[in-house]
Design a protein around this motif. Structure first.
Motif, short mmCIF file in Angstrom:
data_model
loop_
_atom_site.label_atom_id
_atom_site.label_comp_id
_atom_site.label_asym_id
_atom_site.label_seq_id
_atom_site.Cartn_x
_atom_site.Cartn_y
_atom_site.Cartn_z
N PRO A 159 17.30 -3.01 -38.96
CA PRO A 159 16.44 -3.37 -40.52
C PRO A 159 16.15 -4.33 -40.97
N ALA A 160 15.67 -5.45 -40.43
CA ALA A 160 15.07 -6.61 -40.32
C ALA A 160 13.48 -5.92 -40.43
N MET A 161 13.47 -4.90 -39.61
CA MET A 161 12.35 -4.83 -39.31
C MET A 161 11.04 -4.22 -40.97
N ALA A 162 12.22 -3.92 -41.47
CA ALA A 162 11.27 -3.65 -43.31
C ALA A 162 10.47 -4.92 -43.48
N LEU A 163 10.92 -6.35 -43.58
CA LEU A 163 10.30 -7.14 -43.51
C LEU A 163 8.79 -7.41 -43.00
N GLY A 197 21.72 -3.92 -50.67
CA GLY A 197 20.82 -3.81 -50.15
C GLY A 197 20.12 -4.55 -49.04
N GLU A 198 18.40 -5.11 -49.29
CA GLU A 198 18.24 -6.02 -48.41
C GLU A 198 18.84 -7.85 -48.85
N ASP A 199 19.37 -7.87 -50.20
CA ASP A 199 19.67 -9.23 -50.18
C ASP A 199 19.62 -10.19 -49.21
N ALA A 200 21.25 -10.11 -48.05
CA ALA A 200 21.62 -10.66 -47.14
C ALA A 200 20.32 -11.40 -46.43
N LEU A 201 19.25 -9.72 -45.63
CA LEU A 201 18.40 -10.58 -45.44
C LEU A 201 17.14 -10.64 -45.54
N ARG A 240 9.38 -21.40 -40.23
CA ARG A 240 9.25 -20.71 -39.02
C ARG A 240 10.40 -19.63 -39.49
N LEU A 241 9.41 -18.17 -39.21
CA LEU A 241 10.27 -17.01 -39.74
C LEU A 241 9.91 -16.63 -37.99
N ASP A 242 10.68 -15.51 -37.39
CA ASP A 242 10.76 -15.05 -36.50
C ASP A 242 11.78 -13.73 -36.60
N LEU A 243 10.91 -12.67 -36.40
CA LEU A 243 11.52 -11.20 -37.32
C LEU A 243 12.49 -10.91 -35.73
N ALA A 244 11.97 -11.36 -34.74
CA ALA A 244 12.88 -11.02 -33.85
C ALA A 244 14.64 -11.57 -33.70
N ASP A 245 14.49 -13.29 -34.38
CA ASP A 245 15.88 -13.76 -35.16
C ASP A 245 16.70 -12.88 -35.48
N LEU A 246 15.89 -12.58 -36.92
CA LEU A 246 16.27 -11.60 -38.12
C LEU A 246 17.16 -9.97 -37.23
N ARG A 247 16.34 -9.69 -36.25
CA ARG A 247 16.75 -8.47 -35.91
C ARG A 247 17.81 -8.77 -35.21
N ALA A 248 18.10 -9.89 -34.59
CA ALA A 248 19.24 -10.34 -33.99
C ALA A 248 20.07 -10.64 -34.65
N GLU A 249 20.03 -11.03 -35.93
CA GLU A 249 21.08 -11.27 -36.94
C GLU A 249 21.76 -9.36 -37.44
N PHE A 250 20.34 -8.79 -37.83
CA PHE A 250 20.62 -7.71 -38.78
C PHE A 250 20.52 -6.59 -38.37
N GLY A 251 19.44 -6.75 -37.14
CA GLY A 251 19.65 -5.65 -36.93
C GLY A 251 18.33 -4.38 -37.31
#
Ligand code: SAM
Ligand code: SF4
Length: 451
Positions: A394-398, A364-368, A381-392
């Motif tokens: 699904p990062a928007m779930a956070l 599921g979302e474990d790795a994210l 800091r946490l930038d959702l753009a960085d997470l989107r670059a890595e996880f596409g």
């Protein structure tokens, strides 16, 4: 409201949250993910990518009362010698399971006390490891060293086997504090150890300190830090004392009435951080300091700091192979821990199987969520753009969690667009902020305090 009142209201002194050296944490591992998962994950490794290796020595000659590590006391070398034989058997099993030609970029010997090994066992163990994992070009080898349990011959043996970094345990130099934690360690003995390490050509030195110990005062921790500074360490780990007597039974010997109160504990951490920073070290993450130019400092400055079971690291390798009792392996697909009790570990290996006893397969979302927590713990800091670059996508779930954090932590954080950042005055709450992303809160587990 006083700043500390605000931190208190947000849970600094009461919240019980993980240290997030992994996500999910070992507390949620289950026996369903064990040796079979371990065998599959090892066999699937790509030999073109070097792995990191952690090797655990679960023995100490003395058992310090404050210590929460997986270890047991021994006065003789018999059990240690036998354990090296079991490690050799485990390594032979790994060799049969791993693809051919696997290389290691990093090797860490931890414990317990790796320096309980006399030189001939150091050489035997190093040879067995090299027989399975070929050191990569930029190989790094770090070892946890108890200054009271080492001599020049052991240091020379480790140096001959390629040790590049020594991590020495100090905790506190004050005799009354040492007596209250069951750990006598004269400054002169520690200084002689540092001199031996330097003379043997070891250029990288880490020191472990602990704040929040019984009878620790501002004057005493200041004196300890001045002594540590005289060693010119490249790195310092300053851990908050985790008092968890329900997990680590020997902590019942700690005089609880002598533990510093909440505010005193906070002030000890603050004073220590100020002294190290004024002395020229750079704060790294929630509890480390490093010399400018040290690999850890460079990693933090360039956004490449990572977190693993030893704390902060510049190691970017996805795979950590854990060897020995209680060691945890990390694979891209999940975690697996070898049987924690030494006897159970030996039994599994002697029965001819891998020692993985419990773990967690990422789903599921474990790795994210793991990455979100790691970014906060490392970079604040946490930038959702960085997470989107890595996880596409699904990062928007956070995404809904960011305004929740902003509302809860107020002016201790900033939310700009889709980037949440913890301000310096809120950083003592980092573990609490990170826990907002934790979706695996186990039943009935009590973690150590958040500060
Ligand atoms: C395996 S021990 C150190 C190696 C060696 N055996 C020694 O004592 O020097 C790893 C480190 O974990 C930290 N540690 C152990 N128990 C702790 C606790 N209850 N709270 C915070 N830190 C702890 C200590 O700083 C310790 O040096
Ligand atoms: S602090 Fe080190 S020497 Fe003391 S019990 Fe823990 S691992 Fe052993």
């Amino acid at each position: 409201m006083e700043h500390t009142d605000k931190l208190k209201a947000l849970g600094l002194f009461d919240a019980r949250v993980p240290r997030y050296t992994s996500y999910p944490t070992a507390a949620v591992f289950s026996p369903q993910t064990g040796a079979a998962f371990q065998a599959r994950a090892l066999a699937a490794l790509d030999p073109a990518v070097p792995v990191s290796v952690y090797l655990h020595i679960p023995f100490c000659e003395r058992l310090c009362w404050f210590c929460a590590c997986h270890t047991q006391g021994t006065r003789t070398l018999g059990p240690v010698d036998a354990y090296i034989g079991t490690l050799e058997t485990e390594l032979a099993l790994l060799r049969r399971t791993l693809p051919a030609g696997i290389r290691m970029g990093r090797l860490h010997w931890g414990g317990g006390t790796p320096t309980i090994l006399p030189p001939h066992l150091i050489h035997r163990l190093a040879k067995a490891v090299r027989g399975v994992f070929t050191p990569d070009d930029a190989f790094e080898f770090s070892v946890e060293i108890d200054p009271t349990m080492v001599d020049r011959a052991k240091i020379d043996a480790l140096a001959a086997e390629g040790m590049t970094r020594a991590s020495i345990g100090i905790q506190d130099f004050d005799p009354e504090v040492q007596a209250a934690i069951g750990r006598e360690q004269p400054f002169e003995v520690t200084r002689a150890c540092v001199e031996d390490l330097r003379a043997a050509g070891i250029t990288s030195l880490n020191t472990d300190l602990v704040y929040g110990l019984p009878h620790q005062t501002q004057a005493r921790i200041a004196d300890t830090i001045a002594k540590v500074q005289s060693f010119a360490p490249d790195r310092v780990a300053l851990f908050g004392y985790a008092h968890v007597p329900w997990v680590s039974k020997r902590q019942k010997l700690i005089p609880e009435e002598a533990l510093p109160g909440d505010l005193d504990r906070y002030r000890l951490a603050t004073l220590a951080a100020e002294m190290f920073t004024e002395g020229g070290l750079v704060p790294i993450g929630i509890d480390h300091f490093a010399r400018p130019g040290d690999e850890l400092e460079v990693a933090a400055r360039t956004g490449r700091l990572r977190r693993n079971f030893q704390g902060y690291t510049a190691d970017s390798c996805q795979t950590l192979v854990g060897i020995g009792a209680s060691s945890i392996s990390r694979f891209p697909g999940g975690y697996v821990q070898n049987a924690p009790a030494t006897a159970a570990y030996i039994q599994r290996i002697e029965a001819g199987g891998l020692a993985g006893a419990r773990g967690h397969e990422m789903a599921g979302e474990d790795a994210l969520r793991a990455r979100a927590i790691e970014l906060l713990m490392c970079d604040f800091r946490l930038d959702l753009a960085d997470l989107r670059a890595e996880f596409g996508a699904p990062a928007m779930a956070l995404a809904p969690l960011l305004p929740q954090i902003a509302a809860r932590f107020g002016d201790l954080v900033t939310l700009e667009g889709e980037c949440i950042a913890i301000l310096p005055e809120g950083r003592s709450l980092t573990r609490i902020v990170a826990s907002v992303f934790d979706d695996h809160v186990p039943d009935g587990v009590r973690y150590s305090r958040a500060s």
